[in-house]
Write a protein that holds these residues in place. Structure first.
Motif, PDB file in Angstrom:
ATOM      1  N   LEU A 272       0.821  -1.215   0.000  1.00 52.65           N
ATOM      2  CA  LEU A 272       0.000   0.000   0.000  1.00 52.65           C
ATOM      3  C   LEU A 272       0.857   1.269   0.000  1.00 52.65           C
ATOM      4  O   LEU A 272       0.332   2.368   0.159  1.00 52.65           O
ATOM      5  CB  LEU A 272      -0.926   0.002   1.223  1.00 52.65           C
ATOM      6  N   GLY A 273       2.164   1.108  -0.162  1.00 51.20           N
ATOM      7  CA  GLY A 273       3.055   2.267  -0.101  1.00 51.20           C
ATOM      8  C   GLY A 273       3.847   2.258   1.194  1.00 51.20           C
ATOM      9  O   GLY A 273       3.854   1.269   1.939  1.00 51.20           O
ATOM     10  N   ARG A 274       4.513   3.352   1.477  1.00 53.86           N
ATOM     11  CA  ARG A 274       5.326   3.446   2.690  1.00 53.86           C
ATOM     12  C   ARG A 274       4.418   3.702   3.896  1.00 53.86           C
ATOM     13  O   ARG A 274       3.650   4.671   3.920  1.00 53.86           O
ATOM     14  CB  ARG A 274       6.374   4.560   2.552  1.00 53.86           C
ATOM     15  N   ILE A 275       4.500   2.831   4.893  1.00 53.88           N
ATOM     16  CA  ILE A 275       3.615   2.879   6.065  1.00 53.88           C
ATOM     17  C   ILE A 275       4.451   2.722   7.331  1.00 53.88           C
ATOM     18  O   ILE A 275       5.364   1.892   7.389  1.00 53.88           O
ATOM     19  CB  ILE A 275       2.557   1.753   6.027  1.00 53.88           C
ATOM     20  N   ILE A 276       4.140   3.517   8.349  1.00 54.19           N
ATOM     21  CA  ILE A 276       4.734   3.351   9.677  1.00 54.19           C
ATOM     22  C   ILE A 276       3.784   2.491  10.495  1.00 54.19           C
ATOM     23  O   ILE A 276       2.653   2.892  10.794  1.00 54.19           O
ATOM     24  CB  ILE A 276       4.962   4.714  10.358  1.00 54.19           C
ATOM     25  N   ARG A 277       4.257   1.295  10.855  1.00 48.26           N
ATOM     26  CA  ARG A 277       3.409   0.373  11.598  1.00 48.26           C
ATOM     27  C   ARG A 277       3.805   0.266  13.065  1.00 48.26           C
ATOM     28  O   ARG A 277       3.057  -0.267  13.881  1.00 48.26           O
ATOM     29  CB  ARG A 277       3.461  -1.009  10.939  1.00 48.26           C
ATOM     30  N   SER A 278       4.982   0.807  13.402  1.00 50.83           N
ATOM     31  CA  SER A 278       5.492   0.640  14.763  1.00 50.83           C
ATOM     32  C   SER A 278       4.904   1.632  15.752  1.00 50.83           C
ATOM     33  O   SER A 278       5.040   1.458  16.966  1.00 50.83           O
ATOM     34  CB  SER A 278       7.020   0.779  14.768  1.00 50.83           C
ATOM     35  N   LYS A 279       4.282   2.676  15.279  1.00 47.32           N
ATOM     36  CA  LYS A 279       3.744   3.708  16.174  1.00 47.32           C
ATOM     37  C   LYS A 279       2.331   4.094  15.761  1.00 47.32           C
ATOM     38  O   LYS A 279       1.975   4.079  14.579  1.00 47.32           O
ATOM     39  CB  LYS A 279       4.616   4.969  16.144  1.00 47.32           C
ATOM     40  N   SER A 280       1.560   4.487  16.774  1.00 53.46           N
ATOM     41  CA  SER A 280       0.248   5.096  16.527  1.00 53.46           C
ATOM     42  C   SER A 280       0.402   6.608  16.584  1.00 53.46           C
ATOM     43  O   SER A 280       1.083   7.137  17.468  1.00 53.46           O
ATOM     44  CB  SER A 280      -0.759   4.640  17.589  1.00 53.46           C
ATOM     45  N   LEU A 281      -0.225   7.303  15.652  1.00 57.82           N
ATOM     46  CA  LEU A 281      -0.132   8.761  15.571  1.00 57.82           C
ATOM     47  C   LEU A 281      -1.379   9.414  16.151  1.00 57.82           C
ATOM     48  O   LEU A 281      -2.504   9.069  15.779  1.00 57.82           O
ATOM     49  CB  LEU A 281       0.029   9.205  14.115  1.00 57.82           C
ATOM     50  N   LEU A 282      -1.171  10.369  17.056  1.00 58.66           N
ATOM     51  CA  LEU A 282      -2.242  11.252  17.521  1.00 58.66           C
ATOM     52  C   LEU A 282      -1.918  12.640  17.012  1.00 58.66           C
ATOM     53  O   LEU A 282      -0.913  13.234  17.410  1.00 58.66           O
ATOM     54  CB  LEU A 282      -2.333  11.241  19.048  1.00 58.66           C
ATOM     55  N   LEU A 283      -2.743  13.158  16.113  1.00 59.07           N
ATOM     56  CA  LEU A 283      -2.510  14.478  15.539  1.00 59.07           C
ATOM     57  C   LEU A 283      -3.560  15.442  16.079  1.00 59.07           C
ATOM     58  O   LEU A 283      -4.758  15.264  15.836  1.00 59.07           O
ATOM     59  CB  LEU A 283      -2.554  14.425  14.010  1.00 59.07           C
ATOM     60  N   ILE A 284      -3.108  16.436  16.829  1.00 59.35           N
ATOM     61  CA  ILE A 284      -3.987  17.461  17.396  1.00 59.35           C
ATOM     62  C   ILE A 284      -3.945  18.682  16.493  1.00 59.35           C
ATOM     63  O   ILE A 284      -2.870  19.231  16.220  1.00 59.35           O
ATOM     64  CB  ILE A 284      -3.529  17.868  18.817  1.00 59.35           C
ATOM     65  N   ASP A 285      -5.103  19.126  16.028  1.00 61.97           N
ATOM     66  CA  ASP A 285      -5.189  20.295  15.147  1.00 61.97           C
ATOM     67  C   ASP A 285      -5.841  21.440  15.910  1.00 61.97           C
ATOM     68  O   ASP A 285      -7.065  21.514  16.021  1.00 61.97           O
ATOM     69  CB  ASP A 285      -5.999  19.943  13.899  1.00 61.97           C
ATOM     70  N   ASP A 286      -5.006  22.325  16.466  1.00 61.13           N
ATOM     71  CA  ASP A 286      -5.528  23.485  17.176  1.00 61.13           C
ATOM     72  C   ASP A 286      -6.019  24.509  16.157  1.00 61.13           C
ATOM     73  O   ASP A 286      -5.404  24.687  15.101  1.00 61.13           O
ATOM     74  CB  ASP A 286      -4.420  24.089  18.049  1.00 61.13           C
ATOM     75  N   GLU A 287      -7.125  25.198  16.464  1.00 59.00           N
ATOM     76  CA  GLU A 287      -7.766  26.112  15.505  1.00 59.00           C
ATOM     77  C   GLU A 287      -8.050  25.365  14.199  1.00 59.00           C
ATOM     78  O   GLU A 287      -7.628  25.765  13.114  1.00 59.00           O
ATOM     79  CB  GLU A 287      -6.899  27.349  15.256  1.00 59.00           C
ATOM     80  N   ALA A 288      -8.791  24.279  14.306  1.00 57.55           N
ATOM     81  CA  ALA A 288      -8.978  23.352  13.182  1.00 57.55           C
ATOM     82  C   ALA A 288      -9.748  23.956  12.025  1.00 57.55           C
ATOM     83  O   ALA A 288      -9.748  23.394  10.927  1.00 57.55           O
ATOM     84  CB  ALA A 288      -9.695  22.095  13.678  1.00 57.55           C
ATOM     85  N   ASP A 289     -10.423  25.076  12.251  1.00 60.85           N
ATOM     86  CA  ASP A 289     -11.151  25.714  11.156  1.00 60.85           C
ATOM     87  C   ASP A 289     -10.268  26.670  10.366  1.00 60.85           C
ATOM     88  O   ASP A 289     -10.715  27.265   9.386  1.00 60.85           O
ATOM     89  CB  ASP A 289     -12.367  26.472  11.696  1.00 60.85           C
ATOM     90  N   ASN A 290      -9.020  26.834  10.779  1.00 61.99           N
ATOM     91  CA  ASN A 290      -8.122  27.807  10.167  1.00 61.99           C
ATOM     92  C   ASN A 290      -7.001  27.098   9.430  1.00 61.99           C
ATOM     93  O   ASN A 290      -6.172  26.430  10.040  1.00 61.99           O
ATOM     94  CB  ASN A 290      -7.532  28.720  11.252  1.00 61.99           C
ATOM     95  N   ALA A 291      -6.992  27.192   8.097  1.00 66.97           N
ATOM     96  CA  ALA A 291      -5.917  26.716   7.223  1.00 66.97           C
ATOM     97  C   ALA A 291      -5.944  25.217   6.949  1.00 66.97           C
ATOM     98  O   ALA A 291      -5.471  24.782   5.906  1.00 66.97           O
ATOM     99  CB  ALA A 291      -4.540  27.122   7.779  1.00 66.97           C
ATOM    100  N   SER A 292      -6.489  24.393   7.849  1.00 69.82           N
ATOM    101  CA  SER A 292      -6.439  22.940   7.664  1.00 69.82           C
ATOM    102  C   SER A 292      -7.405  22.457   6.583  1.00 69.82           C
ATOM    103  O   SER A 292      -7.133  21.478   5.888  1.00 69.82           O
ATOM    104  CB  SER A 292      -6.786  22.230   8.980  1.00 69.82           C
ATOM    105  N   ILE A 293      -8.520  23.113   6.470  1.00 70.62           N
ATOM    106  CA  ILE A 293      -9.587  22.646   5.584  1.00 70.62           C
ATOM    107  C   ILE A 293      -9.195  22.825   4.120  1.00 70.62           C
ATOM    108  O   ILE A 293      -8.525  23.790   3.756  1.00 70.62           O
ATOM    109  CB  ILE A 293     -10.886  23.416   5.896  1.00 70.62           C
ATOM    110  N   ASN A 294      -9.612  21.904   3.287  1.00 73.44           N
ATOM    111  CA  ASN A 294      -9.332  21.990   1.856  1.00 73.44           C
ATOM    112  C   ASN A 294     -10.138  23.136   1.249  1.00 73.44           C
ATOM    113  O   ASN A 294     -11.364  23.080   1.173  1.00 73.44           O
ATOM    114  CB  ASN A 294      -9.697  20.670   1.176  1.00 73.44           C
ATOM    115  N   ILE A 295      -9.435  24.188   0.822  1.00 72.16           N
ATOM    116  CA  ILE A 295     -10.125  25.354   0.267  1.00 72.16           C
ATOM    117  C   ILE A 295      -9.946  25.454  -1.242  1.00 72.16           C
ATOM    118  O   ILE A 295     -10.233  26.487  -1.845  1.00 72.16           O
ATOM    119  CB  ILE A 295      -9.633  26.656   0.943  1.00 72.16           C
TER     120      ILE A 295
END
Length: 923
Positions: A272-295
């Motif tokens: 499926l491509g390059r995958i990191i299987r050794s760790k779980s990722l927690l991604l916190i998006d502060d101010e999630a309505d600003n810049a993150s959204i696909n515009i």
């Protein structure tokens, strides 16, 4: 001299209790006073401060969860996770002892972070999984403290990599990193590489916090401490370590690309491509309505930041994305797919604690007229009129710069000096004090205004130092004298003390000028003036000022979204945006102001004051819609988003940058149950409402139907219903059931031929001691009063708040149905029921939307017994009953929502320019 925190010591004497009696508080204070430690507070003030801490309350959060993808796991795994001695245990102790969080607030945070973690996944399992959620708070209400709690529990549970995306500017990223250093890492990342880590322990890393938990940071709190591959490699860190790794980064395409490339090098090649299987990722998006959204306007492409975020998530076989925002308008209007980071798994709405000073306390839902007072709105807004020649509403970068400050800004500077002096008078000598001047987005203007402000401040400071009579009198006048649109310090403090807001802060008091005067020179001597923007080279370095920084900060975008101005008291604000979220986020004056809430001031225009009132209303209605959806069985985030867009009764906000008509917020009660749930303990109002109810019932025709617990009338004209609501007085912030709004909605529906033939039920509790006489037909009959439990957290000596906000019993909503109709309702309820088994009574939502005739709503009237209902805050014996009501509104075939509109003519008074997500500072 050792800085003694008496409240911290007294809390320890109370043995970490979450609730205490006044006697316990007094005993603990007396024990503390016997220690003879040097403190400024009196016994009375210490008791007030401790009691205030234990009376802070916070309502339950509400959740909308996609149940078919939700696999609860935490309860089964909890015994194997050491939260007590882990990152969470240290963080909880830090919040209680160092940050002074109220016990109830910490307990709610504990439960909330459990709930979020449970909606994610067990990070130790060997599975492929991704989850996306959104947590909605309020501006400056403590979202950073909230997601730090999630980070701590996530690390304890086994999330190996945590990424926090903190805004689009260096100063916000740096500020967030400092908080992560103190609350999670336990060491100062600025100096980790240069000094022995043992010598720079901070926050949770101090020896008093028990077990030392080890985590590694790829970033530092330096202004330029964002992620680089060179710095990450220089750490010599084994990526496969079992100890958690964290990075606090900007939402900047260059930074995101760099961290993606570095992480990709740690991945394994799979089909499926390059995958990191050794760790779980927690991604916190502060101010999630600003810049993150696909515009991106191109459906086949992603905007730059959104693309890199989704690529980072896709690198991990186990990844969780949790967004945090106070203004979720954009998040719930984005396309419903993973690429757009839609929170498909859960949305959680967090109410702020009772000591939070939010938009409803600063602005209310409609602007106050001159000299109007309010029990729910703080009198701290000064509407200014003299800025047109200073910074015109639509000024351009190259326009002629102003030559002098307007009198209103001079007054604001004097207010800041006074506030700093009064805080010293109150014993707050080592605290931060900030003043915000936000009037232009152009750097050229900001630098020039900084120079003008600095010159004016130096003029005042020298005058204070030299005891110049003219300048001292100006300050005295600002402290003592009211004038047009301005209320003095004496008046503001006294007005708050005379209102229901007096319990917001135990230290509110009216001071004497002679006492303030003594502290003016010390206060003014500490104040600095700084220009804060990307090229200024200056920063709000609160962390480096252990004895408190006092600063007048002049800036624009860098002083808005996400950044906390510590000890912000005075704001001079003229920046306008037509976007709800942008404007609300610029309100840095929201937050917690313990010890100085009556010393805060906001100087702004009348138009902006009105604009904020409308946004406050819009935000509240969005939250109400969330609460409604969270109560509906089977609701999912997708359904909430669609309902907000299309439901006739829900918030509908037009995109302001694509229209030239009025901005409208619409809400309908079609298909809803509306209940009164809060009552004012004002005897004249109680008597007036009781008389209105008696008159209304006596006006109804003969021939009521007697039911076991009430009397029912059919086909009552709407005009009589409107007359009833015209005579009812309610609490001014009773948002959903406020009579004026109901009248507006009913009139709108009548124009479409709906809500024309009402059913009215006067509910009467049988076999009770307390009843009231009502004229029903030709007979005077006793009507039994109802007991409705008082919510002791929301009620006080002025307000009676119903527990769980409900006045009806579940079966009451069908009192007007025949036996055949009730049977039909039960069959339909069981058909629609998602849970196994049979329902005990018909489902109100099913009945309202599928069985009730749009012409025939039901009004229920209740008499609430004050003697039986009020225990903690009773009223005198013999007081008339409270008159409560509920309306079961049927669905609508026409949709005529109530529309709240901003005057179209106001649009031209605001800047047309919106925040530019691509306007990043040099990396």
């Amino acid at each position: 001299m050792i800085n003694i925190d008496p409240i911290k010591i007294i809390r320890q004497l109370l043995n970490g209790k979450s609730s205490v009696t006044m006697e316990e508080v007094e005993n603990a204070v007396d024990v503390f006073l016997k220690m003879n430690l040097p403190i400024a507070d009196s016994r009375e003030m210490l008791i007030r401060k401790v009691d205030e801490l234990f009376t802070i309350r916070q309502d339950e959060w509400r959740s909308i969860v996609k149940e078919e993808e939700n696999e609860p796991w935490l309860s089964d795994k909890r015994a194997s996770i050491d939260f007590t001695n882990g990152f969470w245990g240290n963080y909880r102790q830090y919040l209680e002892e160092d940050k002074g969080f109220a016990p109830e607030v910490v307990n709610k945070l504990d439960l909330l972070t459990d709930s979020i973690l449970d909606n994610l996944f067990d990070p130790t399992l060997k599975i492929k999984v991704n989850k996306k959620g959104l947590v909605v708070g309020q501006v400056q209400s403590g979202k950073t403290a909230n997601y730090t709690g999630l980070i701590c529990k996530g690390a304890d549970a086994g999330f190996g990599l945590i990424i926090v995306m903190a805004g689009i500017h260096n100063n916000l990223r740096s500020q967030t990193q400092i908080r992560i250093d103190e609350s999670f890492l336990g060491f100062d990342t600025q100096h980790t590489r240069a000094f022995n880590q043992q010598s720079i322990k901070i926050g949770v890393g101090k020896p008093s916090y028990g077990k030392s938990n080890v985590a590694h940071s790829l970033t530092s709190s330096l202004e330029k401490g964002d992620f680089t591959q060179g710095a990450a490699n220089a750490l010599g860190l084994n990526f496969d370590t079992n100890e958690p790794i964290i990075a606090v980064i900007k939402k900047n395409p260059h930074v995101l690309r760099r961290i993606y490339q570095w992480l990709s090098a740690q991945a394994d090649d799979t089909v499926l491509g390059r995958i990191i299987r050794s760790k779980s990722l927690l991604l916190i998006d502060d101010e999630a309505d600003n810049a993150s959204i696909n515009i991106s306007n191109d459906p086949t492409r992603q905007s730059s930041i959104n693309g890199w975020i989704t690529q980072i998530l896709d690198l991990f076989g186990k990844n969780a994305y949790v967004g945090y925002t106070a203004t979720p308008f954009a998040n719930i209007f984005i396309p419903l797919n993973d690429q757009n980071l839609f929170p498909r798994n859960f949305i959680k709405n967090i109410p702020a604690p009772s000591n939070y000073v939010g938009p409803e306390k600063i602005f209310g839902f409609s602007p106050l007229v001159e000299n109007q007072t309010s029990d729910t709105v703080l009198p701290i807004v000064t509407r200014i009129r003299d800025y047109a020649n200073f910074v015109p509403d639509r000024h351009k970068m190259a326009d002629q710069l102003p030559s002098a400050l307007p009198e209103s800004l001079k007054k604001a500077i004097r207010c800041f000096i006074l506030t700093c002096a009064i805080r010293r008078l109150r014993g707050q000598t080592t605290v931060h004090n900030s003043m915000l001047v936000h009037v232009s987005r152009f750097v050229r203007w900001q630098d020039h205004i900084t120079e003008l402000v600095s010159n004016q401040f130096i003029y005042y400071r020298r005058g204070i130092d030299q005891n110049d009579r003219g300048i001292i009198n100006e300050l005295k006048s600002t402290f003592l004298e009211d004038n047009l649109d301005y209320k003095s310090y004496v008046s503001v403090s006294q007005q708050i003390l005379d209102s229901d807001l007096r319990n917001l802060d135990s230290q509110i008091q009216v001071h004497q000028w002679s006492d303030v005067l003594i502290h003016l020179n010390d206060a003014a001597s500490k104040i600095e003036v700084k220009s804060i923007h990307g090229g200024s080279g200056e920063a709000l370095d609160y962390f480096d000022h252990k004895n408190g920084l006092s600063v007048i900060a002049v800036g624009g975008n860098k002083l808005s979204r996400g950044l906390t101005l510590e000890g912000l008291t005075v704001s001079y604000y003229l920046r306008a945006s037509k976007m709800y979220d942008t404007l609300m986020q610029m309100g840095r004056w929201f937050g917690y102001r313990g010890g100085y809430v009556d010393l805060c001031r906001l100087f702004t225009s009348r138009e902006l004051n009105e604009w904020f009132c409308h946004i406050t209303q819009a935000s509240e209605e969005l939250r109400e819609e969330f609460d409604y959806m969270s109560d509906v069985a089977g609701s999912t985030p997708e359904q909430y988003a669609l309902r907000v867009r299309t439901h006739p009764g829900v918030l509908q906000i037009s995109a302001t940058n694509k229209m030239r008509s009025a901005i409208t917020v619409q809400i309908s009660w079609a298909g809803r149950l509306v209940e009164s749930y809060e009552f004012k303990k004002d005897i004249p109002i109680i008597n007036g409402n009781f008389k209105t109810a008696q008159n209304f019932i006596s006006s109804l025709p003969n021939g009521s139907t007697i039911k076991p617990n009430g009397y029912v009338w059919y086909d009552i004209p709407a005009a009589q219903i409107l007359n009833f609501f015209e005579g009812i007085q309610s609490v001014e912030n009773l948002k959903k059931a406020e009579p004026r709004k109901l009248i507006h909605f009913i009139n709108a529906q009548l124009r479409n031929g709906e809500l024309t033939k009402w059913r009215v039920a006067l509910m009467s509790k049988p076999k009770v001691v307390n009843n009231s006489l009502f004229q029903i037909g030709n007979t005077e009959v006793p009507v039994g009063q109802w007991r409705r439990t008082e919510d002791d957290k929301n009620s006080n000596e002025h307000y009676y708040y119903l527990r769980k906000s409900h006045i009806i019993s579940p079966s009451d909503e069908f009192i007007d149905f025949t036996d055949i109709e009730k049977l039909q309702a039960m069959e339909l309820t069981n058909l629609r029921r998602k849970k196994p088994g049979l329902a005990s009574y018909p489902n109100g939502q099913v009945v309202r939307n599928e069985l009730r005739d749009p012409k025939k709503p039901l009004l229920l009237i209740y008499l609430l017994d004050p003697e039986e209902s009020l225990v903690k805050y009773p009223l005198p014996l013999g007081t008339n009953p409270f008159v409560g009501y509920a309306i079961s509104f049927p669905k609508s075939n026409f949709n005529a929502p109530v529309s709240y509109a901003v005057n179209e003519e106001l649009l031209d008074k605001f800047d047309v320019v919106e925040e530019d997500f691509e306007d990043y500072e040099d990396d």
